[in-house]
Design a protein around this motif. Structure first.
Motif, mmCIF file in Angstrom:
data_model
loop_
_atom_site.group_PDB
_atom_site.id
_atom_site.type_symbol
_atom_site.label_atom_id
_atom_site.label_comp_id
_atom_site.label_asym_id
_atom_site.label_seq_id
_atom_site.Cartn_x
_atom_site.Cartn_y
_atom_site.Cartn_z
ATOM 1 N N GLU A 1 -50.276 28.635 11.107
ATOM 2 C CA GLU A 1 -49.545 29.157 9.947
ATOM 3 C C GLU A 1 -49.926 28.415 8.667
ATOM 4 O OE1 GLU A 1 -47.264 31.538 9.538
ATOM 5 O OE2 GLU A 1 -46.553 32.042 11.552
ATOM 6 N N ILE A 2 -50.064 27.103 8.808
ATOM 7 C CA ILE A 2 -50.220 26.262 7.605
ATOM 8 C C ILE A 2 -51.674 26.158 7.133
ATOM 9 C CG2 ILE A 2 -49.792 23.974 6.606
ATOM 10 C CD1 ILE A 2 -47.209 25.486 7.291
ATOM 11 N N ILE A 3 -52.606 26.015 8.077
ATOM 12 C CA ILE A 3 -54.013 25.822 7.668
ATOM 13 C C ILE A 3 -54.500 26.940 6.724
ATOM 14 C CG2 ILE A 3 -56.420 25.669 8.485
ATOM 15 C CD1 ILE A 3 -55.306 24.214 10.998
ATOM 16 N N ASN B 1 -39.508 19.528 16.414
ATOM 17 C CA ASN B 1 -40.495 20.614 16.510
ATOM 18 C C ASN B 1 -40.877 21.059 15.094
ATOM 19 O OD1 ASN B 1 -41.807 23.155 16.841
ATOM 20 N ND2 ASN B 1 -40.811 23.381 18.854
ATOM 21 N N PRO B 2 -42.172 21.041 14.775
ATOM 22 C CA PRO B 2 -42.568 21.373 13.394
ATOM 23 C C PRO B 2 -42.182 22.795 13.000
ATOM 24 C CG PRO B 2 -44.501 21.252 14.834
ATOM 25 C CD PRO B 2 -43.334 20.734 15.625
ATOM 26 N N LEU B 3 -42.033 23.679 13.997
ATOM 27 C CA LEU B 3 -41.702 25.072 13.679
ATOM 28 C C LEU B 3 -40.312 25.213 13.065
ATOM 29 C CD1 LEU B 3 -43.215 26.766 16.858
ATOM 30 C CD2 LEU B 3 -44.019 27.048 14.486
ATOM 31 N N TYR B 4 -39.464 24.222 13.281
ATOM 32 C CA TYR B 4 -38.090 24.326 12.788
ATOM 33 C C TYR B 4 -38.047 24.447 11.256
ATOM 34 C CZ TYR B 4 -33.178 23.333 11.911
ATOM 35 O OH TYR B 4 -31.885 23.404 11.485
ATOM 36 N N TYR B 5 -38.853 23.666 10.585
ATOM 37 C CA TYR B 5 -38.903 23.745 9.119
ATOM 38 C C TYR B 5 -40.160 24.463 8.634
ATOM 39 C CZ TYR B 5 -34.886 20.584 8.490
ATOM 40 O OH TYR B 5 -33.638 20.018 8.468
ATOM 41 N N LEU B 6 -40.554 25.488 9.387
ATOM 42 C CA LEU B 6 -41.790 26.209 9.056
ATOM 43 C C LEU B 6 -41.776 26.780 7.637
ATOM 44 C CD1 LEU B 6 -44.525 27.409 9.877
ATOM 45 C CD2 LEU B 6 -43.301 29.363 10.848
ATOM 46 N N ASP B 7 -40.672 27.429 7.260
ATOM 47 C CA ASP B 7 -40.642 28.056 5.927
ATOM 48 C C ASP B 7 -40.802 27.026 4.809
ATOM 49 O OD1 ASP B 7 -40.350 30.484 7.072
ATOM 50 O OD2 ASP B 7 -38.158 30.587 6.805
ATOM 51 N N GLU B 8 -40.086 25.905 4.985
ATOM 52 C CA GLU B 8 -40.189 24.835 3.992
ATOM 53 C C GLU B 8 -41.608 24.277 3.954
ATOM 54 O OE1 GLU B 8 -37.808 25.238 6.179
ATOM 55 O OE2 GLU B 8 -35.854 24.948 5.226
ATOM 56 N N ALA B 9 -42.201 24.143 5.153
ATOM 57 C CA ALA B 9 -43.557 23.595 5.230
ATOM 58 C C ALA B 9 -44.554 24.528 4.547
ATOM 59 C CB ALA B 9 -43.959 23.391 6.688
ATOM 60 N N LYS B 10 -44.403 25.826 4.770
ATOM 61 C CA LYS B 10 -45.311 26.801 4.140
ATOM 62 C C LYS B 10 -45.244 26.682 2.620
ATOM 63 C CE LYS B 10 -45.495 30.903 7.062
ATOM 64 N NZ LYS B 10 -44.720 32.119 7.398
ATOM 65 N N GLU B 11 -44.032 26.641 2.138
ATOM 66 C CA GLU B 11 -43.837 26.586 0.688
ATOM 67 C C GLU B 11 -44.393 25.272 0.121
ATOM 68 O OE1 GLU B 11 -39.738 26.449 -0.456
ATOM 69 O OE2 GLU B 11 -40.291 26.528 -2.580
ATOM 70 N N PHE B 12 -44.099 24.198 0.831
ATOM 71 C CA PHE B 12 -44.549 22.884 0.365
ATOM 72 C C PHE B 12 -46.079 22.795 0.338
ATOM 73 C CE2 PHE B 12 -46.210 18.701 1.578
ATOM 74 C CZ PHE B 12 -45.842 17.973 0.459
ATOM 75 N N PHE B 13 -46.703 23.152 1.451
ATOM 76 C CA PHE B 13 -48.165 23.008 1.520
ATOM 77 C C PHE B 13 -48.875 23.963 0.562
ATOM 78 C CE2 PHE B 13 -47.389 20.725 5.581
ATOM 79 C CZ PHE B 13 -48.156 19.604 5.305
ATOM 80 N N ASP B 14 -48.266 25.124 0.350
ATOM 81 C CA ASP B 14 -48.863 26.049 -0.613
ATOM 82 C C ASP B 14 -48.841 25.429 -2.008
ATOM 83 O OD1 ASP B 14 -50.040 28.312 -1.592
ATOM 84 O OD2 ASP B 14 -48.157 29.422 -1.813
ATOM 85 N N THR C 1 -39.139 15.041 6.421
ATOM 86 C CA THR C 1 -38.467 16.336 6.330
ATOM 87 C C THR C 1 -36.954 16.139 6.451
ATOM 88 O OG1 THR C 1 -39.008 16.522 8.680
ATOM 89 C CG2 THR C 1 -40.377 17.755 7.129
ATOM 90 N N ALA C 2 -36.549 15.297 7.423
ATOM 91 C CA ALA C 2 -35.122 15.061 7.655
ATOM 92 C C ALA C 2 -34.728 13.654 7.182
ATOM 93 C CB ALA C 2 -34.809 15.258 9.127
ATOM 94 N N GLU C 3 -33.615 13.148 7.690
ATOM 95 C CA GLU C 3 -33.099 11.829 7.288
ATOM 96 C C GLU C 3 -32.964 11.721 5.766
ATOM 97 O OE1 GLU C 3 -34.529 8.374 9.816
ATOM 98 O OE2 GLU C 3 -36.051 9.882 10.333
ATOM 99 N N ASP C 4 -32.278 12.693 5.184
ATOM 100 C CA ASP C 4 -32.132 12.791 3.731
ATOM 101 C C ASP C 4 -33.462 13.014 3.032
ATOM 102 O OD1 ASP C 4 -29.346 12.396 3.857
ATOM 103 O OD2 ASP C 4 -29.627 10.206 3.920
ATOM 104 N N GLY C 5 -34.403 13.538 3.782
ATOM 105 C CA GLY C 5 -35.724 13.809 3.217
ATOM 106 C C GLY C 5 -35.803 15.187 2.576
ATOM 107 N N TYR C 6 -37.009 15.683 2.489
ATOM 108 C CA TYR C 6 -37.312 16.887 1.713
ATOM 109 C C TYR C 6 -36.494 18.106 2.120
ATOM 110 C CZ TYR C 6 -40.342 20.339 -0.559
ATOM 111 O OH TYR C 6 -40.840 21.349 -1.332
ATOM 112 N N CYS C 7 -36.445 18.376 3.409
ATOM 113 C CA CYS C 7 -35.782 19.616 3.852
ATOM 114 C C CYS C 7 -34.266 19.510 3.876
ATOM 115 C CB CYS C 7 -36.287 20.014 5.245
ATOM 116 S SG CYS C 7 -38.059 20.318 5.276
#
Ligand SMILES: [Zn+2]
Ligand SMILES: [Zn+2]
Ligand SMILES: [Zn+2]
Length: 453
Positions: free
Chosen positions: A304-306, A256-269, A206-212
């Motif tokens: 949220e994600i499941i 904390n996974p909640l920090y990038y929750l919106d990105e995670a929702k969009e990605f997993f969807d 997600t970080a370190e020049d990653g997806y988010c």
């Protein structure tokens, strides 16, 4: 008198000359059109015989060679020989190559010879399906998707359709933002074959020049690396784990996974929709929550994600992390999530002196556990392999059929990357290319599968 003499000489001369020509003409024969005794071919001269119509005299002449009667033949290339166009004579063996055709490669296929599908050791052979030439053969256990099929979670076990427990063994990529080049068919194929593994984990940081932390173009590239990894793993008859690799290494919020929750929702969807018909894909929701992240944060994120994933693929197995870098199962033991088909992840690095007791406790408490990351070294990813400790872990995991995935497929610095740092070869995982960890893990998997080389 002299005048007469001159006249006589002249007259004689005229007479002589005049009489000479008619005499020669008289000796010429009048030949017919000739009769062919033997006709000429393109390789042998013939004979024609003429007969004089006046006197019956015969003479023979040679009939010169005839031209070849050409036709063009086409010979297709095979994997053994290069084909061509040639000019040949219909009547003799004249042959002239005019043009070569493009060479054709062998059609390489592989098969695992009996016994194959029951987990016993067979022989994997590489051969040409056209000419039969054999290229390579080695002991191999068929342990991919075609053997186990769609998996589900039953109690604490990962099982097949007949409820037989299944142990997946695999390797994780390093961060795709740095080592995405390894996600290609040749590399993953070679890696699968060499290690005899049946699952790849694709680490989308997600970080370190990653997806988010990337702009939309780079973000799309990273998404496509995961997608292409799933497709290749599928083609290779393997399972795939999509790893949302939150870690917080350079950004405390990312712990904390909640920090990038919106990105995670969009990605997993998006990814679970794209692969909704795939039965071999696991979704790892959070790599390693840490810092002040609590189990209830992890639960909240998972809740949220499941549902997003399940909306697209109701049977997808979701892998859930936990605080302390996914090395503390006390939260899930105390307060498990209320979903079927989920497993709890655990990450161990054997030189960290982590206690295996937490995993055994979790297992005894009925938690389905999946080791989505581990190494024989320290969790820094570097330092010596603690063989004694890692073997202890393996004993505990293998005897319980707990699945595990090793960190990592790259030539990164540190002892945890399986390839030597100076290795740029992408399609071989022979021991000479591997670091100690790679050699050790490869040997271990073969032991688990009963392969002795
Ligand atoms: Zn004659
Ligand atoms: Zn000829
Ligand atoms: Zn061939």
């Amino acid at each position: 008198m002299k005048k007469w003499t001159t006249l006589i000489v002249l007259a004689l001369f005229i007479c002589l000359v005049g009489c000479e020509f008619p005499t020669t003409t008289k000796e010429e024969h009048h030949y017919d059109e000739g009769t062919i005794i033997k006709d000429a071919t393109c390789t042998k001269t013939g004979i024609i015989e003429y007969t004089c119509l006046d006197c019956g005299k015969k003479k023979k002449e040679e009939i010169p060679l005839k031209d070849h009667d050409y036709e063009i033949v086409e010979v297709e290339s095979t994997c053994g020989e290069v084909g061509y166009f040639a000019r040949v004579c219909k009547n003799c063996d004249y042959f002239e190559k005019i043009q070569e055709k493009s060479p054709v490669d062998h059609v390489i296929r592989s098969k695992v010879e009996e016994p194959s599908i029951d987990g016993s050791v067979g022989t994997k052979r590489y051969y040409c399906s056209v000419c039969g030439k054999e290229f390579l053969s080695f002991p191999y256990v068929e342990n991919g998707f075609s053997r186990f099929g769609k998996l589900h979670v039953s109690g604490r076990n990962l099982v097949d359709a007949n409820n037989n427990s299944v142990q997946l063994l695999g390797i994780s990529t390093h961060g795709l933002q740095w080592f995405g080049r390894y996600v290609n068919y040749e590399t993953l194929y070679a890696c699968k074959d060499a290690f005899n593994i049946n699952v790849f984990r694709f680490s989308l940081y997600t970080a370190e020049d990653g997806y988010c932390e990337s702009g939309s173009k780079r973000r799309e590239e990273l998404y496509q690396m995961v997608a292409s990894g799933i497709r290749i793993a599928t083609e290779l008859d393997m399972y795939a784990i999509v790893d949302w690799h939150m870690l917080g290494a350079d950004d405390p919020n990312d712990k904390n996974p909640l920090y990038y929750l919106d990105e995670a929702k969009e990605f997993f969807d998006r990814i679970s929709f794209e692969f909704k018909d795939y039965d071999n894909v696991f979704y790892e929701l959070m790599n390693e929550p840490n810092g002040s992240t609590t189990w209830s944060d992890c639960k909240e994120f998972a809740e949220e994600i499941i549902p997003i994933i399940r909306k697209n693929n109701p049977d997808a197995i979701c892998l859930i992390g936990n605080p302390s870098w996914s090395a503390d199962l006390t939260g899930p033991m105390r307060s498990p999530l209320d979903y079927s088909n989920i497993m709890y992840t655990y990450h161990f690095y054997a030189a960290d002196n982590m206690t295996i007791q937490n995993v055994i406790d979790g297992y005894n408490a009925g938690l389905p556990i999946f080791i989505t990351e581990h190494g024989g070294m320290k969790s820094s990813g570097d330092g010596a392999i603690n063989e004694r400790n890692v073997n202890r872990w393996y004993e505990a995991l293998d005897s319980r059929h707990i699945s595990y995935v090793a960190w990592n497929l790259s030539n990164s610095k540190g002892s945890s990357s399986i390839l030597k740092q100076n290795i740029t070869v992408m399609n071989s995982f022979a021991d000479g290319y591997l670091k100690e960890w790679g050699i050790f893990y490869k040997k271990h998997i073969k032991q688990v599968l009963g392969i002795t080389e």
